[in-house]
Design an enzyme around this catalytic site. Structure first.
Site, PDB file in Angstrom:
ATOM      1  N   ASP A   1       0.856  -1.176   0.000  1.00  0.00           N
ATOM      2  CA  ASP A   1       0.000   0.000   0.000  1.00  0.00           C
ATOM      3  C   ASP A   1       0.897   1.232   0.000  1.00  0.00           C
ATOM      4  O   ASP A   1       2.104   1.141   0.274  1.00  0.00           O
ATOM      5  CB  ASP A   1      -0.897  -0.037   1.242  1.00  0.00           C
TER       6      ASP A   1
ATOM      7  N   THR B   1      -0.376   4.904   1.119  1.00  0.00           N
ATOM      8  CA  THR B   1      -0.707   5.828   2.192  1.00  0.00           C
ATOM      9  C   THR B   1      -0.610   5.133   3.541  1.00  0.00           C
ATOM     10  O   THR B   1      -1.290   4.146   3.799  1.00  0.00           O
ATOM     11  CB  THR B   1      -2.123   6.388   2.003  1.00  0.00           C
TER      12      THR B   1
ATOM     13  N   PHE C   1     -11.108  22.249 -10.446  1.00  0.00           N
ATOM     14  CA  PHE C   1     -10.070  21.304 -10.844  1.00  0.00           C
ATOM     15  C   PHE C   1     -10.698  20.017 -11.373  1.00  0.00           C
ATOM     16  O   PHE C   1     -11.728  19.574 -10.891  1.00  0.00           O
ATOM     17  CB  PHE C   1      -9.192  20.976  -9.634  1.00  0.00           C
TER      18      PHE C   1
ATOM     19  N   GLY D   1      -4.983   3.377  -3.660  1.00  0.00           N
ATOM     20  CA  GLY D   1      -6.228   4.016  -4.079  1.00  0.00           C
ATOM     21  C   GLY D   1      -6.031   5.446  -4.517  1.00  0.00           C
ATOM     22  O   GLY D   1      -6.982   6.116  -4.929  1.00  0.00           O
TER      23      GLY D   1
END
Length: 1182
Positions: free
Chosen positions: A407, A409, A539, A678
């Site tokens: 992963d 984060t 954005f 993610g």
């Protein structure tokens, strides 16, 4: 028949789900799952049968069970069944206790979750209930910072227009907050429990599934139908943030929630060596049956030729045909005896695979686990977290890892964004390492700025126009919301990047205070400045920028921030911008080399007439019914031109300590690292560079980001062709990036050396197609050619599928590491699961096999503990099989001299004690303490780790050689001793001094010397325990034997030791057999290391000869190519839609107040830069 079949719940046969609020009778009729969850494997009633079933899947355990049954038959066994019952029960009990301990932890975890309290609306009152008592259709009240109880439809909230904010880190790993909004008509019910109790909306939606980004349904209420989508759903695993309260109706509960559907099943993990052992044990059984079959044939022949006629002295048993008591033929009796001899020899020779092997294996693994638990070098002092081996069955597999799935984060990063550096008007601030604390982000304003960079403070205080404009832009151009709690101003940022930028502006005196749908208020030099908000140009991933248009004192300004590639394209064409852009590009490249995330800032003044004309176009585009998005985007393009560059920001997505070094060394060890996150593509790529997963030395980084199946397949095929072309040397190298820059290096592969490496980045929507059966092998082929793979925007289930893809087709040992609930599925899927005790809870740790506090400890866990566990385990197995073959096959050689009668050669007590007291401790101590190089060298020389790839230290060939050595040793033992003692007589009395007892004692004594000395020459790292074990085992043997054969004990072998030990032939035989058995091994190893050294021999020799003070340099961390790189580090984890939400006022309270500008605010009339464009004088006030 229907009585015995399980009736399916009604909801399983439906094509959709129906839920009615406040109607438990209707909802219960579908038999929906309640909110109870279960991750444990066993219950009190299922533990014993289920655990025994799992344990007897191990072939050796099943074999010993069958052996025990045979030993219960006295006609075929003369050995007490206790010799098998006791160790078998011990092994089964030890394993069961360990499995029960692991499952108890899962029970505790489930119990903690199920016993959480939730506020449930019942009969107009809010009452507290356990989570596991909540059912579909219940209305739940959530309060700030509470976990979402189940998958719910948001009904109302404390925020305006039914908005609420949630943290989804446990689902997708993203730390930024996300907004959810209730249906406006429903949100009007507010906090009125009476109205909510009478709410009877009828929901029709999709069946439970694992898709986190998709939800389809309809709510019918008061004759109206409302469409339901993911923006109205709160998923279990999320946490309510910055929202005082909200109400929701449960749609999916317990095992039906999307979180649990993505969690995966708890699997019974077995190591690669365990699987290999099963195959080898099958081979040994075949070998054993072959020997028993030969003995059976020999017995039949001997009984036919000799035994039948010898019954006067040794009669056959009464139940044997042909015996004096039972009629029959010679052949019939010989056949019956030989068949019984087959079973008897199975029992006699069972020590070829002794049950003590598995007892010792469990203790060795336990010892390795304790060593990991006690390693102070993997202890994280800041969090008081040691490394922990949560299982004792997988340690050696840590030394065979070929793929790591990580992963991002919380695993590679610290979940902390820091404003690190900036470039303003060609000047870089924060350049020196000592300035790292200069622009540190905090949650509270800093009153004392003396710790910050003096240059930037001086520029702000001295009214430097460009510096002040730079930070004013940061305080105005964003979608951050502010909230004051207990007198402290707090920000609700939609992305961590925005929070870092606004906090940086705040620390340098430009404080964003509040906003309304039409105004933004900031504080500068202690005075409020109020700007009229005209428009937010939001954005998105295509635009890669956001802008705000503001009016203050009659001046209309456009402030813009975004990727350098899109900002540069929209700069005004003049010399000032050209010079500044050129210098800033160099700064951006430097920032990118440091792994920082960059944004460019630009500004533009708009005259009133131009703005009014543009505003009409914007309004027309925003209400268009056809191609609205394209038309709005075209209008944005029109106004975002002729910008003036201010500079650039550099944000650090702070890595955990030691991550780049760990990744570099693991890569050097031949381990391929795949990052499954993610996060957005740009963010993941940026972290890839900062962590050294992606490097400037890579020849190409392939981006797979297509949306359609055919396009994804074409991108993968082109990547494969390019890699193969590189391998053939037909292409030049060039590193390509997806952020608008193409940095080609005009240098051939030969100039770069022999190292050829590639990277692969694939997006989540492309991965959906790539994981289909028709394309998964193409993905695996391309990924296997790359040393680093990054998968972005992946769901938890996709993570597990990627891991399974590699496991299934590559036959490689995999490891998954993560820190959140969204990583649980891949942790369970991988051969080894490692959980990090991070900021996202303990879900990953509780599902893992090993837990550590920081990613950097993975380096030591694999390169030191894993490698040594594998090395020790392989040495143990090689030696164990050797010593038991050498011990057991003496019975086979003796069979030729005892008429194949299945008579034991050794003393039965010696047979029982051989693997328990006489030979177990030397190999056990070696398996615990063995070490070929120090821990520092093991970590600093990662290539030593490669020996574990492909079963390099223990495989079928090595096993066969160990068996062959055991066979030769057994033959040398028996026949050398037989030749030495066969004609031995007493010199004075003229009688034989050797009988069966004395001969077996002589052979047993020599055997103990040979196998223990053999263990000694295998030992490279000697401790006091090794000396005690090796030489102590020999001493213990003689002490025990002298006592047992003494006159004090009435035993059949009495006096045998005195006869043998007083014989010169014994000592000569002992020395001869030890030399003959051991000397060839020493000679073979010497010749091999000199003329045909293994890779490990070469490395160890190099390590030993190299000066220990020399610092190991890692080529991956070099700076040789930095100057030539044009890469920039654009990354901005923002989501489209917040601009329109702000300007529409849907996320603001209706207070209607606008702060006034202080009368002394004259600092804004600043004249900036003047320049000419196309012959026209332009003056822009900055």
């Amino acid at each position: 028949m229907g009585i015995f079949t399980r009736r399916k719940p009604l909801h399983e046969s439906q094509t959709h789900r129906e839920v009615r609020a406040n109607d438990p009778i209707f909802n219960d009729s579908f038999q929906y799952a309640n909110n109870f969850i279960r991750t444990y494997k066993y219950t009190v009633f299922t533990f014993l049968p289920k655990n025994l079933f799992e344990q007897f899947q191990r072939i050796a355990n099943a074999y010993f069970l069958c052996l025990l049954i045979l030993q219960l038959i006295p006609q075929v066994s003369s050995l007490t069944p206790l010799t098998t019952i006791i160790p078998l029960i011990f092994v089964l009990t030890l394993t069961a206790v360990k499995d029960a301990s692991d499952d108890i932890q899962r029970h505790k975890s489930d119990g903690e979750v199920n016993s959480r309290q939730a506020l449930v609306l019942k009969d107009g009152k809010v009452t507290s209930q356990r989570w596991d008592s909540i059912h579909v259709g219940d209305i739940i009240r959530l309060e700030s910072d509470q976990f979402v109880t189940a998958d719910m439809l948001l009904l109302t909230s404390s925020e305006p227009n039914g908005l609420c904010y949630i943290a989804t880190a446990d689902l997708d790993g993203e730390t930024n907050l996300k907004a959810r909004q209730a249906i406006p008509d429903i949100a009007e019910m507010g906090d009125d429990t009476g109205i909510l109790s009478s709410f009877n909306g009828h929901i029709e939606c999709e069946k439970p599934n694992n898709n986190l980004t998709k939800f389809e349904g309809t709510l019918n209420w008061h004759g109206a139908s409302y469409s339901l989508d993911p923006e109205k759903i709160l998923l279990r695993g999320c946490t309510l943030r910055n929202t005082k309260w909200c109400y929701g109706i449960v749609i999916f509960a317990g095992k039906d929630t999307k979180l649990m559907r993505n969690s995966g099943k708890t699997r019974f993990k077995r190591t690669n060596i365990d699987l290999l052992l099963n195959q080898l044990v099958l081979g040994i059984f075949c070998f054993l049956f072959s020997i028993c079959f030969l003995c059976t044939i020999g017995s039949g022949i001997w009984e036919s030729v000799v035994g039948y006629d010898f019954q006067v002295f040794l009669a056959w048993e009464k139940y044997i045909p042909g015996s004096p008591w039972l009629g029959g033929t010679r052949q019939g009796g010989a056949t019956a005896i030989s068949l019984m001899v087959f079973i008897s020899y199975l029992i006699v020779l069972n020590t070829v695979v002794p049950i003590s092997l598995y007892v010792t294996v469990e203790f060795i693994r336990l010892g390795h686990s304790l060593v990991i638990n006690w390693d102070v070098k993997m202890y994280h002092k800041e969090s008081d977290t040691p490394a922990k081996s949560r299982t004792t069955t997988l340690n050696e597999e840590l030394g065979q890892i070929e793929y790591i799935f990580s992963d991002k984060t919380g695993t590679l990063t610290q979940n902390i964004m820091t404003f690190k550096k900036c470039s303003i008007d060609s000047v870089v601030y924060g350049e020196n390492e000592s300035d790292a604390a200069v622009i540190k982000i905090t949650n509270e304003p800093t009153s004392d700025l003396t710790g910050y960079k003096e240059d930037i403070l001086e520029a702000v205080r001295n009214d430097d126009k460009k510096v002040r404009m730079f930070f004013r832009l940061l305080s105005l151009c964003h979608t951050v919301m502010s909230e004051e709690r207990d007198g402290v101003l707090e920000y609700q940022a939609q992305s961590p990047d925005e929070n870092a930028l606004v906090q940086a502006a705040r620390e340098f005196g430009f404080t964003f205070k509040r906003r309304t749908p039409t105004t933004i208020t900031i504080e500068v030099d202690g005075r409020d400045e109020v700007y009229e908000l005209l428009c937010i140009l939001d954005f998105n991933n295509v635009r890669k920028r956001m802008s705000v248009i503001l009016r203050k004192e009659g001046r209309i300004m456009l402030y813009c921030k975004g990727a350098d590639s899109v900002i540069y394209e929209r700069l005004s064409n003049n010399e000032y911008n050209a010079n500044l852009a050129s210098k800033t590009s160099g700064h951006l490249s430097t920032f990118a080399q440091d792994g920082l995330r960059t944004l460019c800032l630009a500004v533009k003044e708009i005259d009133e007439v131009s703005y009014q004309m543009w505003q009409k176009k914007h309004h027309a585009a925003s209400i268009a019914l056809v191609d609205r998005e394209e038309k709005v985007s075209a209008v944005y393009e029109e106004i975002e031109g002729d910008l003036i560059l201010l500079g650039a920001t550099a944000i650090e997505d702070k890595l955990q300590d030691g991550v780049p070094q760990a990744i570099s060394r693991l890569s050097e060890a031949g381990v391929k690292i795949w990052v499954l996150t993610g996060d957005k593509q740009e963010t993941a790529i940026n972290i890839g560079y900062s962590s050294k997963l992606l490097t400037e030395q890579m020849e190409e980084i392939f981006i797979i980001d297509a949306d359609e199946y055919v396009e994804v397949e074409n991108q993968l095929r082109r990547a494969r062709e390019d890699i193969l072309a590189f391998m053939d040397g037909t292409r030049e190298c060039g590193v390509k990036y997806k952020n608008g820059t193409d940095a080609s290096i005009s240098q051939s592969l030969k100039d770069l050396g022999t190292s050829r490496s590639f990277g692969l980045v694939i997006n989540g929507h492309s991965l959906v197609h790539s994981l289909k059966e028709e394309m998964e092998m193409l993905l695996l082929e391309v990924g296997s050619m790359c040393i680093a793979v990054i998968c972005c925007r992946v769901t938890p289930l996709q993570k597990a599928k990627v891991v399974d893809l590699v496991k299934k087709h590559k036959q490689s040992i995999t490891l998954a590491i993560g820190d959140g609930a969204n990583d649980v599925s891949m942790i369970k899927s991988a051969h080894i699961g490692v959980g990090i005790s991070g900021q996202e809870g303990l879900q990953a740790v509780l599902s893992s096999d090993f837990s550590i506090a920081q990613f950097r400890f993975l380096e030591r866990l694999l390169l030191f503990h894993g490698r040594l566990s594998y090395l020790r385990f392989c040495k143990f197995l090689r030696y164990f099989f050797y010593k038991n073959i050498a011990f057991t096959l003496v019975h086979f050689w003796y069979a030729f001299f005892c008429g194949f009668s299945a008579q034991y050669f050794y003393d039965p007590l010696f047979i029982g004690a051989y693997n328990v007291f006489y030979t177990s401790m030397p190999v056990f101590v070696m398996a615990i303490f063995e070490q070929d190089v120090s821990d520092e060298f093991s970590v600093s020389h990662p290539k030593l780790y490669t020996a574990g790839h492909g079963d390099g230290l223990f495989n079928k060939k090595i096993f066969a050689l160990s068996v062959l050595e055991g066979i030769i040793t057994s033959a040398l033992l028996y026949f050398t001793a037989f030749g030495a003692f066969s004609n031995n007589i007493h010199s004075n009395e003229g009688r034989d001094i050797i009988d069966h007892h004395a001969f077996s004692f002589a052979v047993a004594s020599v055997l103990i010397f040979v196998v223990n000395i053999r263990c000694a020459i295998d030992t490279q790292f000697w401790t006091v325990f090794n000396h005690l074990a090796v030489w102590g085992s020999i001493v213990v043997y003689f002490i025990f034997t002298f006592f047992l054969y003494s006159d004090f004990i009435v035993y059949s072998y009495i006096g045998s030791e005195r006869i043998i030990l007083s014989s010169g032939q014994f000592w000569f035989t002992l020395i001869l057999i030890v030399v003959v058995c051991i000397l060839p091994i020493i000679g073979y190893r010497f010749i091999s290391q000199v003329f045909n050294p293994s890779f490990n021999d070469i490395i160890r020799t190099e390590v030993v000869t190299r000066a220990r003070s020399e610092t190991s340099e890692l080529s991956h961390l070099g700076n040789s190519d930095r100057k030539g790189s044009l890469r920039t580090g654009y990354a901005f984890s923002h989501t489209e839609g917040y601009g329109s939400m702000i300007t529409s006022g849907t996320n603001m309270r209706a207070d209607g107040r606008v702060a006034k500008v202080s009368p002394g605010d004259d600092n804004q009339n600043i004249t900036g830069v003047s320049y000419k464009q196309n012959g026209t004088n332009l003056a822009v006030k900055i």
